[in-house]
Design a protein around this motif. Structure first.
Motif, PDB file in Angstrom:
ATOM      1  N   GLU A  84       0.865  -0.953  -0.222  1.00 48.97           N
ATOM      2  CA  GLU A  84      -0.591  -0.185  -0.280  1.00 48.97           C
ATOM      3  C   GLU A  84       0.522   0.812   0.120  1.00 48.97           C
ATOM      4  OE1 GLU A  84      -3.099   0.534  -0.214  1.00 48.97           O
ATOM      5  OE2 GLU A  84      -4.143  -1.106   0.824  1.00 48.97           O
ATOM      6  N   SER A  85       0.027   2.287  -0.751  1.00 53.03           N
ATOM      7  CA  SER A  85       0.851   3.293  -0.397  1.00 53.03           C
ATOM      8  C   SER A  85       0.762   4.151   0.607  1.00 53.03           C
ATOM      9  CB  SER A  85      -0.062   4.494  -1.509  1.00 53.03           C
ATOM     10  OG  SER A  85      -0.937   4.805  -0.797  1.00 53.03           O
ATOM     11  N   SER A  86       1.467   5.365   1.086  1.00 55.23           N
ATOM     12  CA  SER A  86       0.793   6.218   2.640  1.00 55.23           C
ATOM     13  C   SER A  86      -0.435   6.995   2.564  1.00 55.23           C
ATOM     14  CB  SER A  86       2.636   6.438   2.965  1.00 55.23           C
ATOM     15  OG  SER A  86       3.197   5.198   3.402  1.00 55.23           O
ATOM     16  N   GLY A  87      -0.520   6.806   1.226  1.00 55.47           N
ATOM     17  CA  GLY A  87      -1.288   8.310   1.405  1.00 55.47           C
ATOM     18  C   GLY A  87      -3.103   8.078   1.810  1.00 55.47           C
ATOM     19  N   ARG A  88      -3.346   9.109   2.310  1.00 54.02           N
ATOM     20  CA  ARG A  88      -4.062   9.090   3.091  1.00 54.02           C
ATOM     21  C   ARG A  88      -6.214   8.684   2.239  1.00 54.02           C
ATOM     22  NH1 ARG A  88      -5.982  15.218   3.886  1.00 54.02           N
ATOM     23  NH2 ARG A  88      -5.702  15.499   1.930  1.00 54.02           N
ATOM     24  N   LYS A  89      -6.626   8.002   3.241  1.00 58.97           N
ATOM     25  CA  LYS A  89      -8.056   6.625   2.419  1.00 58.97           C
ATOM     26  C   LYS A  89      -8.981   7.458   2.855  1.00 58.97           C
ATOM     27  CE  LYS A  89      -5.024   3.509   1.334  1.00 58.97           C
ATOM     28  NZ  LYS A  89      -4.225   3.428   0.071  1.00 58.97           N
ATOM     29  N   GLY A 123     -10.391 -16.026  -4.758  1.00 64.33           N
ATOM     30  CA  GLY A 123     -10.513 -17.799  -3.697  1.00 64.33           C
ATOM     31  C   GLY A 123      -9.036 -17.158  -2.911  1.00 64.33           C
ATOM     32  N   LEU A 124      -8.409 -16.349  -2.975  1.00 65.85           N
ATOM     33  CA  LEU A 124      -7.369 -16.006  -2.264  1.00 65.85           C
ATOM     34  C   LEU A 124      -6.877 -15.460  -0.647  1.00 65.85           C
ATOM     35  CD1 LEU A 124      -4.462 -16.196  -5.591  1.00 65.85           C
ATOM     36  CD2 LEU A 124      -4.857 -17.991  -4.149  1.00 65.85           C
ATOM     37  N   ARG A 125      -6.448 -15.197  -0.245  1.00 72.11           N
ATOM     38  CA  ARG A 125      -6.365 -13.566   1.133  1.00 72.11           C
ATOM     39  C   ARG A 125      -5.113 -12.856   0.439  1.00 72.11           C
ATOM     40  NH1 ARG A 125      -3.210 -13.238   5.360  1.00 72.11           N
ATOM     41  NH2 ARG A 125      -1.691 -13.933   4.989  1.00 72.11           N
ATOM     42  N   VAL A 126      -5.758 -12.312   0.411  1.00 76.22           N
ATOM     43  CA  VAL A 126      -5.042 -10.484   0.436  1.00 76.22           C
ATOM     44  C   VAL A 126      -4.592  -9.695   1.921  1.00 76.22           C
ATOM     45  CG1 VAL A 126      -5.342  -8.115  -0.487  1.00 76.22           C
ATOM     46  CG2 VAL A 126      -6.137 -10.981  -1.574  1.00 76.22           C
ATOM     47  N   CYS A 127      -3.587  -9.833   1.572  1.00 72.48           N
ATOM     48  CA  CYS A 127      -2.564  -8.896   2.361  1.00 72.48           C
ATOM     49  C   CYS A 127      -2.093  -7.912   2.400  1.00 72.48           C
ATOM     50  CB  CYS A 127      -1.544  -9.967   3.327  1.00 72.48           C
ATOM     51  SG  CYS A 127      -0.401  -9.584   4.681  1.00 72.48           S
ATOM     52  N   ARG A 128      -3.099  -6.379   2.470  1.00 73.02           N
ATOM     53  CA  ARG A 128      -1.812  -5.589   1.991  1.00 73.02           C
ATOM     54  C   ARG A 128      -1.488  -4.423   3.338  1.00 73.02           C
ATOM     55  NH1 ARG A 128      -6.884  -3.245  -1.396  1.00 73.02           N
ATOM     56  NH2 ARG A 128      -5.897  -1.359  -2.067  1.00 73.02           N
ATOM     57  N   VAL A 129       0.247  -4.085   2.951  1.00 76.77           N
ATOM     58  CA  VAL A 129       0.805  -3.869   3.705  1.00 76.77           C
ATOM     59  C   VAL A 129       1.389  -2.214   3.909  1.00 76.77           C
ATOM     60  CG1 VAL A 129       2.706  -4.351   5.174  1.00 76.77           C
ATOM     61  CG2 VAL A 129       1.879  -6.221   4.404  1.00 76.77           C
ATOM     62  N   GLN A 130       1.155  -1.420   4.076  1.00 76.45           N
ATOM     63  CA  GLN A 130       1.816   0.496   3.748  1.00 76.45           C
ATOM     64  C   GLN A 130       3.175   0.015   3.710  1.00 76.45           C
ATOM     65  OE1 GLN A 130       0.785   3.061   6.477  1.00 76.45           O
ATOM     66  NE2 GLN A 130      -1.093   3.653   5.225  1.00 76.45           N
ATOM     67  N   ALA A 131       3.738   0.245   2.635  1.00 81.08           N
ATOM     68  CA  ALA A 131       5.604   0.204   1.907  1.00 81.08           C
ATOM     69  C   ALA A 131       6.041   0.415   3.315  1.00 81.08           C
ATOM     70  CB  ALA A 131       5.469   0.836   0.988  1.00 81.08           C
ATOM     71  N   ASP A 136       8.666  -3.473   8.880  1.00 82.03           N
ATOM     72  CA  ASP A 136       8.785  -3.779  10.467  1.00 82.03           C
ATOM     73  C   ASP A 136       7.303  -5.532  10.667  1.00 82.03           C
ATOM     74  OD1 ASP A 136      10.349  -1.621  11.478  1.00 82.03           O
ATOM     75  OD2 ASP A 136       8.910  -0.519  11.779  1.00 82.03           O
ATOM     76  N   HIS A 137       7.090  -4.931   9.354  1.00 82.36           N
ATOM     77  CA  HIS A 137       5.927  -6.274   9.456  1.00 82.36           C
ATOM     78  C   HIS A 137       7.236  -7.943   9.845  1.00 82.36           C
ATOM     79  CE1 HIS A 137       2.124  -8.725   7.833  1.00 82.36           C
ATOM     80  NE2 HIS A 137       2.765  -9.162   6.343  1.00 82.36           N
ATOM     81  N   LYS A 169      12.090  -5.993  -4.811  1.00 82.44           N
ATOM     82  CA  LYS A 169      12.679  -6.510  -3.791  1.00 82.44           C
ATOM     83  C   LYS A 169      11.368  -6.306  -2.324  1.00 82.44           C
ATOM     84  CE  LYS A 169      17.461  -5.110  -4.197  1.00 82.44           C
ATOM     85  NZ  LYS A 169      18.140  -3.994  -4.107  1.00 82.44           N
ATOM     86  N   LYS A 170      10.885  -5.194  -2.386  1.00 84.28           N
ATOM     87  CA  LYS A 170       9.728  -4.934  -1.592  1.00 84.28           C
ATOM     88  C   LYS A 170       7.795  -6.413  -1.848  1.00 84.28           C
ATOM     89  CE  LYS A 170      10.089  -0.390  -1.713  1.00 84.28           C
ATOM     90  NZ  LYS A 170       9.045   1.264  -1.192  1.00 84.28           N
ATOM     91  N   ALA A 171       8.174  -6.728  -2.830  1.00 84.18           N
ATOM     92  CA  ALA A 171       6.840  -7.627  -3.707  1.00 84.18           C
ATOM     93  C   ALA A 171       7.770  -8.947  -2.678  1.00 84.18           C
ATOM     94  CB  ALA A 171       6.957  -7.200  -4.654  1.00 84.18           C
TER      95      ALA A 171
END
Length: 184
Positions: A84-89, A123-131, A136-137, A169-171
């Motif tokens: 995820e970006s660090s932008g406002r949602k 049917g896949l689980r989705v994990c969204r993590v801010q960049a 830390d994650h 690398k992040k992916a």
């Protein structure tokens, strides 16, 4: 898209590809929020819904192709990670369309949402993590020193060759955390 497999400390890149979410027949799909910037909110909403449907269908096809290729090699895909970006949602569309910076942020979210919807549709689980929280994650999930994880990710890049930039690398790091949560 980077797909990892193997034991937590003996990783391999099983597949990597670029996921194209832009309709070649509609140049406006490249920047959907720019395309609707001057429309009324109701019309913009409808057009954005259409762009999202096309992008989601394209993401579905790309994920399904990788899923089948990995499955054929004896691995099972269970999760998809999205950085995820660090932008406002949670900003209203009318507010987004009034701000060029928010338009750019919304476009990134648009494509991440397409990937998420496609993965969930399969049917896949989705994990969204801010960049900015990814390292830390990873430390929390893998319980390894950060330097060791980053060295391992860099080694994966040497195994597969270029391109292996910051995005790959992040992916890979996020994929590793998902692999550790649910072994293949």
């Amino acid at each position: 898209m980077v797909v990892l497999g193997g034991a937590p400390l003996d990783l391999s890149v099983l597949a990597r590809s670029r996921v194209d979410l832009i309709d070649d027949h509609d140049p406006e799909s490249k920047q959907p929020y720019h395309a609707v910037e001057f429309l009324c909110v109701e019309e913009a909403t409808g057009r954005l819904r259409g762009y999202l449907e096309v992008a989601t269908a394209m993401a579905h096809a790309a994920i399904e192709t990788q899923y089948a290729a990995v499955k054929q090699r004896g691995y099972q895909v269970k999760s998809v990670g999205i950085i995820e970006s660090s932008g406002r949602k949670e900003i209203s569309l009318s507010s987004v369309l009034k701000s060029h910076a928010l338009i750019h942020a919304a476009e990134g979210d648009h494509f991440r949402n397409a990937l998420s919807a496609a993965a969930q549709g399969l049917g896949l689980r989705v994990c969204r993590v801010q960049a900015r929280a990814l390292e830390d994650h990873a430390v929390s999930q893998l319980r390894l020193p950060l330097k060791r994880m980053l060295d391992t990710v860099n080694q994966l890049g040497r195994q597969v060759g270029p391109p292996w930039g910051a995005d790959q690398k992040k992916a890979a790091l996020l994929a590793w955390t998902l692999l550790a949560e649910s072994p293949v």
